[in-house]
Design a protein around this motif. Structure first.
Motif, PDB file in Angstrom:
ATOM      1  N   MET A 144      27.848  -9.372 -26.946  1.00  0.00           N
ATOM      2  CA  MET A 144      26.442  -9.072 -26.711  1.00  0.00           C
ATOM      3  C   MET A 144      25.930  -9.569 -25.360  1.00  0.00           C
ATOM      4  O   MET A 144      25.378  -8.785 -24.583  1.00  0.00           O
ATOM      5  CB  MET A 144      25.570  -9.625 -27.838  1.00  0.00           C
ATOM      6  CG  MET A 144      24.140  -9.123 -27.745  1.00  0.00           C
ATOM      7  SD  MET A 144      23.061  -9.934 -28.912  1.00  0.00           S
ATOM      8  CE  MET A 144      22.303 -11.123 -27.849  1.00  0.00           C
ATOM      9  N   PRO A 145      26.094 -10.850 -25.014  1.00  0.00           N
ATOM     10  CA  PRO A 145      25.596 -11.267 -23.696  1.00  0.00           C
ATOM     11  C   PRO A 145      26.388 -10.666 -22.541  1.00  0.00           C
ATOM     12  O   PRO A 145      25.840 -10.450 -21.458  1.00  0.00           O
ATOM     13  CB  PRO A 145      25.725 -12.802 -23.733  1.00  0.00           C
ATOM     14  CG  PRO A 145      26.736 -13.081 -24.782  1.00  0.00           C
ATOM     15  CD  PRO A 145      26.615 -11.966 -25.783  1.00  0.00           C
ATOM     16  N   ILE A 146      27.672 -10.373 -22.779  1.00  0.00           N
ATOM     17  CA  ILE A 146      28.468  -9.720 -21.728  1.00  0.00           C
ATOM     18  C   ILE A 146      27.927  -8.324 -21.476  1.00  0.00           C
ATOM     19  O   ILE A 146      27.717  -7.923 -20.321  1.00  0.00           O
ATOM     20  CB  ILE A 146      29.963  -9.694 -22.122  1.00  0.00           C
ATOM     21  CG1 ILE A 146      30.509 -11.123 -22.198  1.00  0.00           C
ATOM     22  CG2 ILE A 146      30.766  -8.854 -21.135  1.00  0.00           C
ATOM     23  CD1 ILE A 146      31.877 -11.241 -22.835  1.00  0.00           C
ATOM     24  N   GLN A 147      27.663  -7.578 -22.560  1.00  0.00           N
ATOM     25  CA  GLN A 147      27.100  -6.233 -22.423  1.00  0.00           C
ATOM     26  C   GLN A 147      25.741  -6.292 -21.730  1.00  0.00           C
ATOM     27  O   GLN A 147      25.452  -5.485 -20.842  1.00  0.00           O
ATOM     28  CB  GLN A 147      26.955  -5.565 -23.787  1.00  0.00           C
ATOM     29  CG  GLN A 147      26.346  -4.173 -23.693  1.00  0.00           C
ATOM     30  CD  GLN A 147      25.927  -3.610 -25.030  1.00  0.00           C
ATOM     31  OE1 GLN A 147      25.629  -4.337 -25.963  1.00  0.00           O
ATOM     32  NE2 GLN A 147      25.892  -2.289 -25.113  1.00  0.00           N
ATOM     33  N   ALA A 148      24.912  -7.251 -22.115  1.00  0.00           N
ATOM     34  CA  ALA A 148      23.587  -7.372 -21.497  1.00  0.00           C
ATOM     35  C   ALA A 148      23.695  -7.646 -20.002  1.00  0.00           C
ATOM     36  O   ALA A 148      22.953  -7.064 -19.192  1.00  0.00           O
ATOM     37  CB  ALA A 148      22.787  -8.470 -22.191  1.00  0.00           C
ATOM     38  N   THR A 162      18.066  -1.804 -24.480  1.00  0.00           N
ATOM     39  CA  THR A 162      17.074  -1.796 -23.402  1.00  0.00           C
ATOM     40  C   THR A 162      16.402  -3.156 -23.270  1.00  0.00           C
ATOM     41  O   THR A 162      16.213  -3.665 -22.160  1.00  0.00           O
ATOM     42  CB  THR A 162      16.027  -0.692 -23.641  1.00  0.00           C
ATOM     43  OG1 THR A 162      16.699   0.567 -23.763  1.00  0.00           O
ATOM     44  CG2 THR A 162      15.026  -0.622 -22.498  1.00  0.00           C
ATOM     45  N   ALA A 163      16.064  -3.767 -24.408  1.00  0.00           N
ATOM     46  CA  ALA A 163      15.431  -5.090 -24.372  1.00  0.00           C
ATOM     47  C   ALA A 163      16.361  -6.124 -23.744  1.00  0.00           C
ATOM     48  O   ALA A 163      15.912  -6.943 -22.928  1.00  0.00           O
ATOM     49  CB  ALA A 163      15.033  -5.518 -25.783  1.00  0.00           C
ATOM     50  N   THR A 164      17.644  -6.087 -24.074  1.00  0.00           N
ATOM     51  CA  THR A 164      18.554  -7.074 -23.486  1.00  0.00           C
ATOM     52  C   THR A 164      18.748  -6.838 -21.997  1.00  0.00           C
ATOM     53  O   THR A 164      18.922  -7.806 -21.247  1.00  0.00           O
ATOM     54  CB  THR A 164      19.926  -7.108 -24.207  1.00  0.00           C
ATOM     55  OG1 THR A 164      20.579  -5.841 -24.075  1.00  0.00           O
ATOM     56  CG2 THR A 164      19.780  -7.492 -25.669  1.00  0.00           C
ATOM     57  N   VAL A 165      18.691  -5.585 -21.562  1.00  0.00           N
ATOM     58  CA  VAL A 165      18.780  -5.297 -20.122  1.00  0.00           C
ATOM     59  C   VAL A 165      17.589  -5.910 -19.399  1.00  0.00           C
ATOM     60  O   VAL A 165      17.730  -6.482 -18.310  1.00  0.00           O
ATOM     61  CB  VAL A 165      18.844  -3.773 -19.867  1.00  0.00           C
ATOM     62  CG1 VAL A 165      18.704  -3.458 -18.389  1.00  0.00           C
ATOM     63  CG2 VAL A 165      20.145  -3.191 -20.408  1.00  0.00           C
ATOM     64  N   PRO A 192      17.350   3.879 -17.814  1.00  0.00           N
ATOM     65  CA  PRO A 192      18.540   4.610 -17.357  1.00  0.00           C
ATOM     66  C   PRO A 192      19.842   3.853 -17.641  1.00  0.00           C
ATOM     67  O   PRO A 192      20.849   4.461 -18.004  1.00  0.00           O
ATOM     68  CB  PRO A 192      18.315   4.789 -15.856  1.00  0.00           C
ATOM     69  CG  PRO A 192      16.842   4.716 -15.681  1.00  0.00           C
ATOM     70  CD  PRO A 192      16.369   3.739 -16.726  1.00  0.00           C
ATOM     71  N   ALA A 193      19.819   2.521 -17.498  1.00  0.00           N
ATOM     72  CA  ALA A 193      21.021   1.739 -17.779  1.00  0.00           C
ATOM     73  C   ALA A 193      21.375   1.801 -19.264  1.00  0.00           C
ATOM     74  O   ALA A 193      22.547   1.937 -19.619  1.00  0.00           O
ATOM     75  CB  ALA A 193      20.830   0.287 -17.341  1.00  0.00           C
ATOM     76  N   ALA A 194      20.378   1.717 -20.126  1.00  0.00           N
ATOM     77  CA  ALA A 194      20.632   1.833 -21.569  1.00  0.00           C
ATOM     78  C   ALA A 194      21.177   3.220 -21.894  1.00  0.00           C
ATOM     79  O   ALA A 194      22.079   3.365 -22.717  1.00  0.00           O
ATOM     80  CB  ALA A 194      19.358   1.549 -22.358  1.00  0.00           C
ATOM     81  N   PHE A 195      20.649   4.243 -21.242  1.00  0.00           N
ATOM     82  CA  PHE A 195      21.145   5.603 -21.450  1.00  0.00           C
ATOM     83  C   PHE A 195      22.622   5.701 -21.091  1.00  0.00           C
ATOM     84  O   PHE A 195      23.426   6.237 -21.856  1.00  0.00           O
ATOM     85  CB  PHE A 195      20.326   6.604 -20.632  1.00  0.00           C
ATOM     86  CG  PHE A 195      20.874   8.002 -20.696  1.00  0.00           C
ATOM     87  CD1 PHE A 195      20.589   8.815 -21.777  1.00  0.00           C
ATOM     88  CD2 PHE A 195      21.687   8.500 -19.685  1.00  0.00           C
ATOM     89  CE1 PHE A 195      21.110  10.104 -21.849  1.00  0.00           C
ATOM     90  CE2 PHE A 195      22.214   9.777 -19.744  1.00  0.00           C
ATOM     91  CZ  PHE A 195      21.918  10.588 -20.836  1.00  0.00           C
ATOM     92  N   VAL A 196      22.986   5.169 -19.920  1.00  0.00           N
ATOM     93  CA  VAL A 196      24.383   5.211 -19.493  1.00  0.00           C
ATOM     94  C   VAL A 196      25.249   4.425 -20.483  1.00  0.00           C
ATOM     95  O   VAL A 196      26.339   4.879 -20.865  1.00  0.00           O
ATOM     96  CB  VAL A 196      24.545   4.668 -18.056  1.00  0.00           C
ATOM     97  CG1 VAL A 196      26.012   4.468 -17.694  1.00  0.00           C
ATOM     98  CG2 VAL A 196      23.876   5.612 -17.059  1.00  0.00           C
ATOM     99  N   SER A 197      24.762   3.280 -20.923  1.00  0.00           N
ATOM    100  CA  SER A 197      25.509   2.470 -21.883  1.00  0.00           C
ATOM    101  C   SER A 197      25.774   3.256 -23.172  1.00  0.00           C
ATOM    102  O   SER A 197      26.899   3.276 -23.679  1.00  0.00           O
ATOM    103  CB  SER A 197      24.727   1.188 -22.206  1.00  0.00           C
ATOM    104  OG  SER A 197      25.407   0.405 -23.152  1.00  0.00           O
TER     105      SER A 197
END
Length: 146
Positions: A16-20, A84-87, A35-40
Protein backbone atom coordinates in the motif's frame (compact mmCIF):
# COMPACT_ATOMS: atom_id res chain seq x y z
CA UNK A 1 -2.65 -22.74 4.42
CA UNK A 2 -3.59 -20.25 7.14
CA UNK A 3 0.00 -18.96 7.27
CA UNK A 4 -0.13 -18.33 3.50
CA UNK A 5 -3.17 -16.08 4.06
CA UNK A 6 -1.34 -14.20 6.81
CA UNK A 7 1.67 -13.68 4.54
CA UNK A 8 -0.62 -12.53 1.72
CA UNK A 9 -2.28 -9.99 4.05
CA UNK A 10 1.12 -8.74 5.22
CA UNK A 11 2.35 -8.38 1.63
CA UNK A 12 -0.82 -6.53 0.59
CA UNK A 13 -0.33 -4.14 3.48
CA UNK A 14 3.32 -3.61 2.59
CA UNK A 15 2.41 -2.78 -0.99
CA UNK A 16 0.00 0.00 0.00
CA UNK A 17 2.57 2.70 0.87
CA UNK A 18 4.76 1.59 -2.04
CA UNK A 19 1.83 1.97 -4.44
CA UNK A 20 0.97 5.36 -2.93
CA UNK A 21 4.54 6.58 -3.36
CA UNK A 22 4.74 5.35 -6.95
CA UNK A 23 1.37 6.89 -7.79
CA UNK A 24 2.31 10.19 -6.12
CA UNK A 25 5.43 10.37 -8.30
CA UNK A 26 3.30 9.55 -11.34
CA UNK A 27 0.86 12.32 -10.36
CA UNK A 28 3.72 14.81 -10.52
CA UNK A 29 4.55 13.66 -14.04
CA UNK A 30 1.02 13.58 -15.48
CA UNK A 31 -0.48 16.56 -13.66
CA UNK A 32 -2.70 15.29 -10.91
CA UNK A 33 -3.98 12.65 -8.53
CA UNK A 34 -6.98 11.62 -10.60
CA UNK A 35 -5.01 11.01 -13.81
CA UNK A 36 -2.47 9.02 -11.77
CA UNK A 37 -5.24 6.95 -10.17
CA UNK A 38 -6.69 6.36 -13.64
CA UNK A 39 -3.35 5.09 -14.94
CA UNK A 40 -2.95 2.92 -11.84
CA UNK A 41 -6.36 1.32 -12.37
CA UNK A 42 -5.78 0.97 -16.12
CA UNK A 43 -2.51 -0.89 -15.56
CA UNK A 44 -4.17 -2.99 -12.84
CA UNK A 45 -7.09 -3.79 -15.14
CA UNK A 46 -4.75 -4.86 -17.93
CA UNK A 47 -2.77 -7.02 -15.50
CA UNK A 48 -5.94 -8.72 -14.27
CA UNK A 49 -7.14 -9.20 -17.86
CA UNK A 50 -3.87 -10.97 -18.61
CA UNK A 51 -4.28 -13.21 -15.53
CA UNK A 52 -7.88 -14.04 -16.56
CA UNK A 53 -6.71 -14.86 -20.09
CA UNK A 54 -3.94 -17.12 -18.81
CA UNK A 55 -6.44 -18.87 -16.51
CA UNK A 56 -8.91 -19.19 -19.40
CA UNK A 57 -11.73 -17.48 -17.49
CA UNK A 58 -12.74 -14.83 -20.01
CA UNK A 59 -14.85 -11.76 -19.19
CA UNK A 60 -16.26 -12.34 -15.70
CA UNK A 61 -19.04 -9.76 -15.62
CA UNK A 62 -20.97 -10.81 -18.74
CA UNK A 63 -22.96 -13.47 -16.88
CA UNK A 64 -23.05 -11.78 -13.45
CA UNK A 65 -24.23 -8.28 -14.38
CA UNK A 66 -27.92 -9.05 -14.93
CA UNK A 67 -28.19 -11.16 -11.77
CA UNK A 68 -26.34 -8.87 -9.33
CA UNK A 69 -27.70 -6.00 -7.24
CA UNK A 70 -26.33 -2.62 -8.38
CA UNK A 71 -24.30 -2.10 -5.23
CA UNK A 72 -22.16 -5.18 -5.95
CA UNK A 73 -20.51 -3.05 -8.63
CA UNK A 74 -19.40 -0.06 -6.51
CA UNK A 75 -16.26 -1.68 -5.08
CA UNK A 76 -14.14 -0.32 -7.91
CA UNK A 77 -15.28 3.24 -7.19
CA UNK A 78 -14.35 2.77 -3.53
CA UNK A 79 -10.94 1.54 -4.66
CA UNK A 80 -10.61 4.54 -6.98
CA UNK A 81 -11.36 6.87 -4.05
CA UNK A 82 -8.82 5.07 -1.88
CA UNK A 83 -6.06 5.17 -4.50
CA UNK A 84 -6.73 8.83 -5.33
CA UNK A 85 -6.72 9.74 -1.63
CA UNK A 86 -3.38 8.00 -1.07
CA UNK A 87 -1.89 9.80 -4.08
CA UNK A 88 -2.94 13.10 -2.50
CA UNK A 89 -1.96 12.16 1.07
CA UNK A 90 1.39 10.40 0.64
CA UNK A 91 3.50 13.43 -0.32
CA UNK A 92 1.65 15.72 2.11
CA UNK A 93 1.51 13.77 5.38
CA UNK A 94 4.07 11.02 4.77
CA UNK A 95 3.74 7.28 4.42
CA UNK A 96 3.60 6.57 8.17
CA UNK A 97 0.73 8.96 8.89
CA UNK A 98 -1.12 7.95 5.74
CA UNK A 99 -0.94 4.27 6.58
CA UNK A 100 -1.76 4.82 10.26
CA UNK A 101 -4.83 6.91 9.47
CA UNK A 102 -6.10 4.70 6.66
CA UNK A 103 -5.54 1.66 8.87
CA UNK A 104 -7.53 3.31 11.67
CA UNK A 105 -10.37 3.93 9.21
CA UNK A 106 -10.16 0.38 7.90
CA UNK A 107 -10.29 -1.09 11.40
CA UNK A 108 -13.20 1.12 12.46
CA UNK A 109 -15.24 0.11 9.41
CA UNK A 110 -14.18 -3.52 9.83
CA UNK A 111 -15.40 -3.67 13.40
CA UNK A 112 -18.79 -2.25 12.38
CA UNK A 113 -19.04 -4.79 9.55
CA UNK A 114 -18.09 -7.62 11.93
CA UNK A 115 -20.36 -6.48 14.76
CA UNK A 116 -23.42 -6.40 12.52
CA UNK A 117 -22.31 -9.24 10.22
CA UNK A 118 -22.70 -7.00 7.17
CA UNK A 119 -21.67 -7.87 3.60
CA UNK A 120 -21.27 -11.55 4.44
CA UNK A 121 -18.70 -11.07 7.20
CA UNK A 122 -19.06 -13.34 10.21
CA UNK A 123 -20.79 -11.81 13.23
CA UNK A 124 -18.06 -10.89 15.72
CA UNK A 125 -19.47 -8.70 18.52
CA UNK A 126 -17.69 -5.52 19.56
CA UNK A 127 -16.35 -6.24 23.04
CA UNK A 128 -13.87 -4.92 25.58
CA UNK A 129 -10.85 -6.37 23.79
CA UNK A 130 -11.83 -4.67 20.56
CA UNK A 131 -12.46 -1.43 22.42
CA UNK A 132 -9.00 -1.64 23.99
CA UNK A 133 -7.47 -2.41 20.60
CA UNK A 134 -9.24 0.65 19.15
CA UNK A 135 -7.94 2.87 21.93
CA UNK A 136 -4.40 1.54 21.48
CA UNK A 137 -4.66 2.03 17.72
CA UNK A 138 -5.85 5.62 18.18
CA UNK A 139 -2.89 6.20 20.51
CA UNK A 140 -0.56 4.69 17.90
CA UNK A 141 -1.98 6.92 15.17
CA UNK A 142 -1.50 9.96 17.39
CA UNK A 143 2.10 8.96 18.20
CA UNK A 144 2.93 8.34 14.54
CA UNK A 145 1.26 11.55 13.37
CA UNK A 146 2.50 13.87 16.12
Amino acid sequence: MQSAYLILALAAGMFMPIQAGINAKLAGMIDGAIPAAFVSFLVGTLALALVLAVMGQGVPFARALPASPWWYWVGGSLGAFFVTATVILAPRIGAGSMVALTLAGQLAASMVLDHFGLLGFPHIPFDGKRLLGSILLAAGVWLIRF
